[in-house]
Design an enzyme around this catalytic site. Sequence first.
Site, short mmCIF file in Angstrom:
data_model
loop_
_atom_site.label_atom_id
_atom_site.label_comp_id
_atom_site.label_asym_id
_atom_site.label_seq_id
_atom_site.Cartn_x
_atom_site.Cartn_y
_atom_site.Cartn_z
N LYS A 118 8.38 -31.07 24.78
CA LYS A 118 8.45 -31.95 23.70
C LYS A 118 9.53 -32.75 24.02
CE LYS A 118 5.27 -29.37 20.93
NZ LYS A 118 5.27 -28.25 20.03
N GLN B 70 8.73 -25.42 15.28
CA GLN B 70 7.83 -24.71 16.26
C GLN B 70 7.56 -23.30 15.68
OE1 GLN B 70 7.15 -26.15 19.40
NE2 GLN B 70 5.57 -24.57 19.48
N ASP C 266 3.65 -32.74 12.70
CA ASP C 266 2.45 -31.96 12.98
C ASP C 266 1.34 -32.08 12.30
OD1 ASP C 266 2.93 -30.62 15.33
OD2 ASP C 266 4.30 -28.84 14.36
#
Length: 322
Positions: free
Chosen positions: A60, A104, A127
């Site tokens: 990422k 994460q 997200d």
Amino acid sequence: MTQMIETKSATVLDGIAIAAEIKAEVAAEVAKLKQQGIVPGLAVILVGDVAASQIYVRSKVKTCAELGIYSEMLTPPASITTEEMLTLVADLNARDEIDGILIQLPLPAHVDTKRLLEAVSPQKDVDGFHPINAGRLQSGQPALAPCTPAGIIEILKRSGIAIAGKNAVVVGRSDIVGKPAAMMLLNASATVTVCHSRTVDLPKFTREADILVAAIGRPGFVTADMVKPGATLIDVGINRLTDAAEVERLFPADARRAEGFAKRGSTVVGDIEPAAFAISGAYTPVPGGVGALTIAMLMQNTITAAKARRAATTASESETEA
Ligand code: NDP
């Protein structure tokens, strides 16, 4: 007289090529924002030392660098408490140069994941896991949508596969894939059925699907006899297989797979068995399908978040000045 049966081979929906297209669009958007003095920024929190999470986070951060997005990686130890994590998130919420915050997952068991995801500002929730964004998605308002389902919709749209009026069946009802995928297909006017582990006679539903999304987490679970010939198959599953006999069963006479498996001792397979792809109209391969889109969609969400929040900030500043 022998009857001629016309067979048409299935179209492979190339996630890598579509992801490259989206990343190029994001890079162009970043360049435009920079002309206005805005450098979009993404902060990623990686807790502890879970090897798979480290790999995901690294790619990422690398993609941010490639596209001109500022990124920051915070790496607290696995011993961090929920309260300490909440402080980290609050700091990031308050910083103007950070447009997106990604925590994460999975987090260590002692950390309250739900509380943390709700602590991320909905404006920076790249997200798309915050209940506010889930609610906005559900009511058809502009929202930061979860990356994997958003990637599914991009694949369908960019491949010219009609969604409106089609029977879409989603197997899996997780908050991060199944449910939002179903909602996005519904918003695109498909007739949607959501199946799960308590569904009675699953094949009855999957055989009706013009678009079948499998987000289950079981290698080759959807078999060819569960699929309507000509259907579009979207395979979200990412499963690592280490059983040689199972690899041989799923991929008979696939020399490349066998070679890769011999080298690494494992191979990645989806939730749909390859024999089903052969009778489909189009399908996403694993790897190289849906998974390839997830980071591209994260980058797109970061730009969307930057544009929306910074425009809102500018508007409220001019209101204050007026
Ligand atoms: P979850 O484990 O959260 O959800 C799995 C879903 O599958 C559940 O809703 C479950 O039903 C359902 N299910 C399990 N067994 C059956 C069964 N026998 N029949 C019907 N339904 C069943 O997984 P995720 O949604 O997080 O992920 C699904 C897959 O997608 C995994 O392989 C994961 O690795 C992959 N993934 C890929 C991503 C990508 O970037 N490509 C991103 C995220 C995930 P129930 O709710 O009743 O338990």
